[in-house]
Motif scaffolding. Structure first.
Motif, PDB file in Angstrom:
ATOM      1  N   GLU A  84       0.808  -1.216   0.000  1.00  0.00           N
ATOM      2  CA  GLU A  84       0.000   0.000   0.000  1.00  0.00           C
ATOM      3  C   GLU A  84       0.844   1.271   0.000  1.00  0.00           C
ATOM      4  OE1 GLU A  84      -3.223   0.183  -0.443  1.00  0.00           O
ATOM      5  OE2 GLU A  84      -3.320  -1.998  -0.573  1.00  0.00           O
ATOM      6  N   LEU A  85       1.983   1.225   0.683  1.00  0.00           N
ATOM      7  CA  LEU A  85       2.796   2.438   0.814  1.00  0.00           C
ATOM      8  C   LEU A  85       3.244   3.017  -0.531  1.00  0.00           C
ATOM      9  CD1 LEU A  85       3.876   4.358   2.922  1.00  0.00           C
ATOM     10  CD2 LEU A  85       5.921   2.940   3.118  1.00  0.00           C
ATOM     11  N   PRO A  86       3.708   2.204  -1.481  1.00  0.00           N
ATOM     12  CA  PRO A  86       4.096   2.786  -2.775  1.00  0.00           C
ATOM     13  C   PRO A  86       2.953   3.526  -3.462  1.00  0.00           C
ATOM     14  CG  PRO A  86       4.976   0.567  -2.564  1.00  0.00           C
ATOM     15  CD  PRO A  86       4.034   0.765  -1.412  1.00  0.00           C
ATOM     16  N   LYS A  87       1.720   3.045  -3.298  1.00  0.00           N
ATOM     17  CA  LYS A  87       0.571   3.727  -3.896  1.00  0.00           C
ATOM     18  C   LYS A  87       0.384   5.103  -3.258  1.00  0.00           C
ATOM     19  CE  LYS A  87      -1.785  -0.734  -4.412  1.00  0.00           C
ATOM     20  NZ  LYS A  87      -2.972  -1.535  -4.005  1.00  0.00           N
ATOM     21  N   ILE A  88       0.546   5.158  -1.928  1.00  0.00           N
ATOM     22  CA  ILE A  88       0.391   6.440  -1.232  1.00  0.00           C
ATOM     23  C   ILE A  88       1.502   7.400  -1.631  1.00  0.00           C
ATOM     24  CG2 ILE A  88       0.433   7.541   1.034  1.00  0.00           C
ATOM     25  CD1 ILE A  88      -0.846   5.003   2.167  1.00  0.00           C
ATOM     26  N   LEU A  89       2.730   6.893  -1.707  1.00  0.00           N
ATOM     27  CA  LEU A  89       3.867   7.747  -2.062  1.00  0.00           C
ATOM     28  C   LEU A  89       3.761   8.268  -3.491  1.00  0.00           C
ATOM     29  CD1 LEU A  89       6.744   5.663  -0.434  1.00  0.00           C
ATOM     30  CD2 LEU A  89       5.817   7.839   0.387  1.00  0.00           C
ATOM     31  N   ALA A  90       3.048   7.527  -4.338  1.00  0.00           N
ATOM     32  CA  ALA A  90       2.866   7.946  -5.727  1.00  0.00           C
ATOM     33  C   ALA A  90       1.702   8.909  -5.880  1.00  0.00           C
ATOM     34  CB  ALA A  90       2.644   6.721  -6.621  1.00  0.00           C
ATOM     35  N   GLY A  91       0.927   9.102  -4.819  1.00  0.00           N
ATOM     36  CA  GLY A  91      -0.232   9.980  -4.866  1.00  0.00           C
ATOM     37  C   GLY A  91       0.146  11.431  -4.636  1.00  0.00           C
ATOM     38  N   PRO A  92      -0.864  12.265  -4.350  1.00  0.00           N
ATOM     39  CA  PRO A  92      -0.592  13.696  -4.111  1.00  0.00           C
ATOM     40  C   PRO A  92       0.431  13.886  -2.991  1.00  0.00           C
ATOM     41  CG  PRO A  92      -2.952  13.294  -4.327  1.00  0.00           C
ATOM     42  CD  PRO A  92      -2.299  11.950  -4.278  1.00  0.00           C
ATOM     43  N   ARG A  93       1.492  14.630  -3.282  1.00  0.00           N
ATOM     44  CA  ARG A  93       2.593  14.754  -2.325  1.00  0.00           C
ATOM     45  C   ARG A  93       2.170  15.473  -1.052  1.00  0.00           C
ATOM     46  NH1 ARG A  93       7.696  13.442  -2.879  1.00  0.00           N
ATOM     47  NH2 ARG A  93       9.358  14.521  -1.760  1.00  0.00           N
ATOM     48  N   GLU A  94       1.225  16.394  -1.174  1.00  0.00           N
ATOM     49  CA  GLU A  94       0.799  17.157  -0.002  1.00  0.00           C
ATOM     50  C   GLU A  94      -0.112  16.359   0.923  1.00  0.00           C
ATOM     51  OE1 GLU A  94      -2.161  17.920  -3.292  1.00  0.00           O
ATOM     52  OE2 GLU A  94       0.021  17.759  -3.081  1.00  0.00           O
ATOM     53  N   GLU A  95      -0.497  15.151   0.518  1.00  0.00           N
ATOM     54  CA  GLU A  95      -1.408  14.335   1.329  1.00  0.00           C
ATOM     55  C   GLU A  95      -0.750  13.067   1.870  1.00  0.00           C
ATOM     56  OE1 GLU A  95      -4.830  13.483  -1.022  1.00  0.00           O
ATOM     57  OE2 GLU A  95      -5.236  15.589  -1.506  1.00  0.00           O
ATOM     58  N   ILE A  96       0.559  12.907   1.675  1.00  0.00           N
ATOM     59  CA  ILE A  96       1.227  11.658   2.032  1.00  0.00           C
ATOM     60  C   ILE A  96       1.083  11.341   3.514  1.00  0.00           C
ATOM     61  CG2 ILE A  96       3.496  10.577   2.300  1.00  0.00           C
ATOM     62  CD1 ILE A  96       4.288  11.752  -0.386  1.00  0.00           C
ATOM     63  N   GLY A  97       1.393  12.285   4.380  1.00  0.00           N
ATOM     64  CA  GLY A  97       1.327  12.032   5.819  1.00  0.00           C
ATOM     65  C   GLY A  97      -0.055  11.625   6.267  1.00  0.00           C
ATOM     66  N   ALA A  98      -1.057  12.390   5.868  1.00  0.00           N
ATOM     67  CA  ALA A  98      -2.431  12.092   6.259  1.00  0.00           C
ATOM     68  C   ALA A  98      -2.888  10.759   5.679  1.00  0.00           C
ATOM     69  CB  ALA A  98      -3.355  13.215   5.793  1.00  0.00           C
ATOM     70  N   SER A  99      -2.497  10.459   4.448  1.00  0.00           N
ATOM     71  CA  SER A  99      -2.930   9.217   3.795  1.00  0.00           C
ATOM     72  C   SER A  99      -2.358   7.991   4.493  1.00  0.00           C
ATOM     73  CB  SER A  99      -2.518   9.220   2.321  1.00  0.00           C
ATOM     74  OG  SER A  99      -3.163  10.266   1.618  1.00  0.00           O
ATOM     75  N   ILE A 100      -1.109   8.080   4.942  1.00  0.00           N
ATOM     76  CA  ILE A 100      -0.499   6.947   5.646  1.00  0.00           C
ATOM     77  C   ILE A 100      -1.238   6.679   6.955  1.00  0.00           C
ATOM     78  CG2 ILE A 100       1.567   6.164   6.875  1.00  0.00           C
ATOM     79  CD1 ILE A 100       3.235   7.621   4.746  1.00  0.00           C
ATOM     80  N   VAL A 101      -1.497   7.730   7.718  1.00  0.00           N
ATOM     81  CA  VAL A 101      -2.201   7.562   8.999  1.00  0.00           C
ATOM     82  C   VAL A 101      -3.602   7.022   8.764  1.00  0.00           C
ATOM     83  CG1 VAL A 101      -3.045   8.718  11.069  1.00  0.00           C
ATOM     84  CG2 VAL A 101      -0.869   9.413  10.060  1.00  0.00           C
TER      85      VAL A 101
END
Length: 203
Positions: A84-101
């Motif tokens: 899942e993490l690579p998908k989040i890292l490939a997403g909007p950069r400004e949302e990475i922290g919130a998306s991981i949590v």
């Protein structure tokens, strides 16, 4: 002429019975558990596991895909942050922290996933066999993906800080059940913890 007994229908090549397939999978998982325990995540290889299981290495890839997939099946991992993490890292950069949590808390708020995850964490912490095993998996399959995605000189430190923040959150919410953290809603924790991960990883 006497009737000849009918010959049993021939099975197609390459199409093992369901029971044979299940037995082979169990055989491979058992061998993988021993190999991971003895050699750690780094030292264990698909070829070595295949040799221990007495099967062709291609069969491991057929049933499980990669070493990380086989490890996930061996420990019966309820969630796969390495996928899942690579998908989040490939997403909007400004949302990475919130998306991981949000990903972690949403997954772990499922009672079945939470129970299995807590069991894995409890068994891994302080155990001379499982601690380095889980550490090796997280370093190579999770944190390494973060390091590779970050274009900064201190990427390894930032990835490790992210890992420490997440580990602390999981322990506080689901194992220690600290007041406030255990009772907070997902949105509230995303708003509070997300910016910290964002600062570690992006800012």
């Amino acid at each position: 002429m006497p009737n000849r007994p009918e010959a049993a229908p021939k099975r197609r090549r390459g199409r093992p019975r369901a029971s044979e397939s299940a037995n082979r999978r169990e055989q491979i998982v058992a061998a993988a558990a021993d190999e991971f325990a003895e050699r750690g995540y780094d030292g264990a290889t698909m070829r070595g596991i295949a040799s221990r299981a007495g099967v062709d290495p291609a069969l491991l890839h057929h049933y499980f895909g990669t070493k990380s997939d086989l490890f996930g099946a061996t420990v019966r991992a309820p969630i796969r942050p390495d996928l899942e993490l690579p998908k989040i890292l490939a997403g909007p950069r400004e949302e990475i922290g919130a998306s991981i949590v949000r990903f972690l808390l949403t997954a772990l708020d499922d009672p079945v996933v939470q129970k299995r995850t807590v069991l894995i964490i409890r068994s891994a912490v302080g155990n001379k066999t499982t601690t380095p095993l889980m550490s090796g998996f997280l370093q190579h399959e999770v944190l390494r993906k973060v390091v590779d995605a970050l274009d900064v000189p201190d990427a390894e430190l930032r990835a490790s800080l992210m890992g420490s923040q997440i580990a602390g959150l999981i322990v506080a919410r689901y194992i220690l059940k600290l007041p406030g953290v255990a009772d907070a809603g997902i949105d509230e924790l995303v708003d509070l913890v997300g910016p910290t991960l964002q600062r570690y990883l992006v800012n």
